[in-house]
Scaffold this motif. Structure first.
Motif, mmCIF file in Angstrom:
data_model
loop_
_atom_site.group_PDB
_atom_site.id
_atom_site.type_symbol
_atom_site.label_atom_id
_atom_site.label_comp_id
_atom_site.label_asym_id
_atom_site.label_seq_id
_atom_site.Cartn_x
_atom_site.Cartn_y
_atom_site.Cartn_z
ATOM 1 N N VAL A 46 0.860 -1.191 0.000
ATOM 2 C CA VAL A 46 0.000 0.000 0.000
ATOM 3 C C VAL A 46 0.891 1.235 0.000
ATOM 4 O O VAL A 46 1.720 1.411 0.908
ATOM 5 C CB VAL A 46 -0.939 0.034 1.225
ATOM 6 C CG1 VAL A 46 -1.747 1.332 1.239
ATOM 7 C CG2 VAL A 46 -1.862 -1.177 1.230
ATOM 8 N N TRP A 47 0.722 2.076 -1.003
ATOM 9 C CA TRP A 47 1.495 3.314 -1.077
ATOM 10 C C TRP A 47 1.064 4.268 0.025
ATOM 11 O O TRP A 47 -0.133 4.401 0.312
ATOM 12 C CB TRP A 47 1.300 3.958 -2.447
ATOM 13 C CG TRP A 47 1.902 5.306 -2.565
ATOM 14 C CD1 TRP A 47 3.238 5.602 -2.712
ATOM 15 C CD2 TRP A 47 1.221 6.560 -2.555
ATOM 16 N NE1 TRP A 47 3.423 6.964 -2.788
ATOM 17 C CE2 TRP A 47 2.190 7.574 -2.698
ATOM 18 C CE3 TRP A 47 -0.123 6.936 -2.435
ATOM 19 C CZ2 TRP A 47 1.878 8.922 -2.732
ATOM 20 C CZ3 TRP A 47 -0.455 8.274 -2.463
ATOM 21 C CH2 TRP A 47 0.531 9.268 -2.607
ATOM 22 N N VAL A 48 2.052 4.961 0.625
ATOM 23 C CA VAL A 48 1.784 5.867 1.737
ATOM 24 C C VAL A 48 2.009 7.322 1.346
ATOM 25 O O VAL A 48 1.147 8.186 1.553
ATOM 26 C CB VAL A 48 2.669 5.522 2.957
ATOM 27 C CG1 VAL A 48 2.524 6.560 4.061
ATOM 28 C CG2 VAL A 48 2.333 4.124 3.471
ATOM 29 N N SER A 49 3.195 7.608 0.760
ATOM 30 C CA SER A 49 3.527 9.001 0.517
ATOM 31 C C SER A 49 4.652 9.118 -0.490
ATOM 32 O O SER A 49 5.423 8.169 -0.707
ATOM 33 C CB SER A 49 3.946 9.660 1.838
ATOM 34 O OG SER A 49 4.212 11.040 1.664
ATOM 35 N N ARG A 50 4.769 10.306 -1.082
ATOM 36 C CA ARG A 50 5.822 10.592 -2.054
ATOM 37 C C ARG A 50 6.333 12.004 -1.834
ATOM 38 O O ARG A 50 5.568 12.902 -1.449
ATOM 39 C CB ARG A 50 5.271 10.463 -3.470
ATOM 40 C CG ARG A 50 6.277 10.768 -4.580
ATOM 41 C CD ARG A 50 5.675 10.698 -5.969
ATOM 42 N NE ARG A 50 4.878 11.871 -6.326
ATOM 43 C CZ ARG A 50 4.496 12.168 -7.560
ATOM 44 N NH1 ARG A 50 4.852 11.378 -8.553
ATOM 45 N NH2 ARG A 50 3.760 13.236 -7.808
ATOM 46 N N ILE A 51 7.621 12.200 -2.104
ATOM 47 C CA ILE A 51 8.227 13.526 -1.992
ATOM 48 C C ILE A 51 9.126 13.763 -3.198
ATOM 49 O O ILE A 51 9.793 12.832 -3.669
ATOM 50 C CB ILE A 51 9.013 13.658 -0.665
ATOM 51 C CG1 ILE A 51 9.459 15.106 -0.427
ATOM 52 C CG2 ILE A 51 10.197 12.690 -0.614
ATOM 53 C CD1 ILE A 51 9.987 15.349 0.983
ATOM 54 N N ASN A 52 9.157 14.996 -3.682
ATOM 55 C CA ASN A 52 10.012 15.284 -4.829
ATOM 56 C C ASN A 52 11.456 15.477 -4.380
ATOM 57 O O ASN A 52 11.782 15.393 -3.201
ATOM 58 C CB ASN A 52 9.478 16.475 -5.627
ATOM 59 C CG ASN A 52 9.616 17.796 -4.896
ATOM 60 O OD1 ASN A 52 9.879 17.835 -3.688
ATOM 61 N ND2 ASN A 52 9.431 18.887 -5.613
ATOM 62 N N SER A 53 12.318 15.739 -5.328
ATOM 63 C CA SER A 53 13.760 15.695 -5.053
ATOM 64 C C SER A 53 14.239 16.763 -4.079
ATOM 65 O O SER A 53 15.169 16.506 -3.301
ATOM 66 C CB SER A 53 14.563 15.773 -6.346
ATOM 67 O OG SER A 53 14.199 16.934 -7.073
ATOM 68 N N ASP A 54 13.625 17.947 -4.087
ATOM 69 C CA ASP A 54 14.082 18.989 -3.164
ATOM 70 C C ASP A 54 13.166 19.155 -1.964
ATOM 71 O O ASP A 54 13.374 20.058 -1.136
ATOM 72 C CB ASP A 54 14.263 20.322 -3.894
ATOM 73 C CG ASP A 54 12.950 20.910 -4.390
ATOM 74 O OD1 ASP A 54 12.997 21.930 -5.118
ATOM 75 O OD2 ASP A 54 11.874 20.365 -4.071
ATOM 76 N N GLY A 55 12.164 18.318 -1.856
ATOM 77 C CA GLY A 55 11.285 18.329 -0.691
ATOM 78 C C GLY A 55 10.170 19.350 -0.738
ATOM 79 O O GLY A 55 9.423 19.496 0.233
ATOM 80 N N SER A 56 10.012 20.027 -1.876
ATOM 81 C CA SER A 56 9.020 21.107 -1.957
ATOM 82 C C SER A 56 7.617 20.618 -2.306
ATOM 83 O O SER A 56 6.651 21.387 -2.191
ATOM 84 C CB SER A 56 9.465 22.139 -2.998
ATOM 85 O OG SER A 56 9.547 21.544 -4.280
ATOM 86 N N SER A 57 7.496 19.371 -2.731
ATOM 87 C CA SER A 57 6.194 18.845 -3.129
ATOM 88 C C SER A 57 5.995 17.458 -2.545
ATOM 89 O O SER A 57 6.880 16.603 -2.633
ATOM 90 C CB SER A 57 6.098 18.781 -4.652
ATOM 91 O OG SER A 57 4.878 18.198 -5.059
ATOM 92 N N THR A 58 4.824 17.242 -1.930
ATOM 93 C CA THR A 58 4.527 15.952 -1.309
ATOM 94 C C THR A 58 3.112 15.510 -1.672
ATOM 95 O O THR A 58 2.266 16.318 -2.066
ATOM 96 C CB THR A 58 4.630 16.029 0.225
ATOM 97 O OG1 THR A 58 3.707 17.025 0.701
ATOM 98 C CG2 THR A 58 6.034 16.396 0.670
ATOM 99 N N SER A 59 2.869 14.223 -1.551
ATOM 100 C CA SER A 59 1.522 13.695 -1.719
ATOM 101 C C SER A 59 1.356 12.516 -0.761
ATOM 102 O O SER A 59 2.337 11.863 -0.384
ATOM 103 C CB SER A 59 1.232 13.297 -3.159
ATOM 104 O OG SER A 59 2.246 12.466 -3.667
ATOM 105 N N TYR A 60 0.091 12.264 -0.381
ATOM 106 C CA TYR A 60 -0.210 11.261 0.638
ATOM 107 C C TYR A 60 -1.434 10.436 0.254
ATOM 108 O O TYR A 60 -2.357 10.927 -0.400
ATOM 109 C CB TYR A 60 -0.509 11.942 1.985
ATOM 110 C CG TYR A 60 0.638 12.733 2.553
ATOM 111 C CD1 TYR A 60 0.780 14.089 2.254
ATOM 112 C CD2 TYR A 60 1.581 12.134 3.365
ATOM 113 C CE1 TYR A 60 1.850 14.822 2.761
ATOM 114 C CE2 TYR A 60 2.645 12.858 3.887
ATOM 115 C CZ TYR A 60 2.771 14.205 3.575
ATOM 116 O OH TYR A 60 3.829 14.917 4.078
ATOM 117 N N ALA A 61 -1.441 9.208 0.726
ATOM 118 C CA ALA A 61 -2.654 8.408 0.633
ATOM 119 C C ALA A 61 -3.691 9.002 1.581
ATOM 120 O O ALA A 61 -3.348 9.558 2.628
ATOM 121 C CB ALA A 61 -2.362 6.965 1.022
ATOM 122 N N ASP A 62 -4.965 8.870 1.214
ATOM 123 C CA ASP A 62 -6.030 9.431 2.037
ATOM 124 C C ASP A 62 -5.995 8.880 3.465
ATOM 125 O O ASP A 62 -6.330 9.575 4.420
ATOM 126 C CB ASP A 62 -7.394 9.130 1.408
ATOM 127 C CG ASP A 62 -7.672 9.983 0.178
ATOM 128 O OD1 ASP A 62 -8.583 9.626 -0.600
ATOM 129 O OD2 ASP A 62 -6.968 10.998 -0.019
#
Lengths: 119, 116
Positions: A46-62
């Motif tokens: 189950v995917w939880v979260s993602r972050i871009n290379s410089d940490g400025s953009s994130t996304s999360y599972a609900d």
């Protein structure tokens, strides 16, 4: 050789907090997006979260939005997952994974760290 | 977002071939799917990406030539020829959907491959 080593797992009571770390080596960590993926005992990924290379953009599972925070320290080649308000259903092995870009959602994974939420 | 469906188990004899299937939900026939191998007690290992035209890009590090993929309609297949004992693993398929804060990465339930 690409290496991802997770740490910080353990037993925590419901409502508690834990911070996971993922130490990266063998590649230029600051150039890659990164993910956290979890796997409850005997269950699927189950995917939880993602972050871009410089940490400025994130996304999360609900299921973790508002409770978990992904971050990174590119100077230390380390990825983090701050987990608050933990619930029994958060019990799982947590893997960090390197984003594979156009090649794959992830081309390398760590060995995982177990988080157990129980009283 | 797509739903990925995998049969929970499969089996094959040593030296035989087996094809594992990952089925996308309706409306997502153009989606690429990644296959991952997970040996007992280990983290997942990238195998390869597959679209309707077959493999996308290259295989993961150390994946032998015995592994191949095909894509057709809503199905994405992983075929393993000349099965070896070390192929006994859970195989997961995954696909991403959306971008930015709306990004999600979904997985099938995984197929446990038993080598007889």
């Amino acid at each position: 050789e690409v290496q991802l080593v997770e740490s910080g797992g353990g037993l925590v009571q419901p409502g508690g907090s834990l911070r996971l770390s993922c130490a990266a080596s063998g590649f230029t960590f600051s150039s890659y997006w990164m993910h956290w993926v979890r796997q409850a005992p005997g269950k699927g990924l189950v995917w939880v979260s993602r972050i871009n290379s410089d940490g400025s953009s994130t996304s999360y599972a609900d299921s973790v939005k508002g409770r978990f925070t992904i971050s990174r320290d590119n100077a230390k080649n380390t990825l983090y997952l701050q987990m608050n308000s933990l619930r029994a259903e958060d019990t799982a092995v947590y893997y960090c994974a390197r984003d594979g870009g156009f090649k794959a959602n992830s081309d390398y994974w760590g060995q995982g760290t177990l988080v157990t939420v129980s009283s | 977002q797509p739903v990925l469906t995998q049969p929970p188990s499969a089996s094959a004899s040593l030296g035989a071939s087996v094809t594992l299937t990952c089925t996308l939900s309706s409306g997502y026939s153009n989606y690429k799917v990644d296959w991952y191998q997970q040996r007992p007690g280990k983290g997942p290992r990238f195998v390869m990406r597959v679209g309707t035209g077959g493999i996308v890009g290259s295989k993961g590090d150390g994946i032998p030539d015995r592994f191949s993929v095909l894509g057709s309609g809503l199905n994405r297949y992983l075929t393993i020829k000349n099965i070896q004992e070390e192929d006994e693993s859970d195989y997961h398929c995954g696909a991403d959907h959306g971008s930015g804060s709306n990004f999600v990465w979904v997985f099938g339930g995984g197929t446990k491959l038993t080598v007889l």
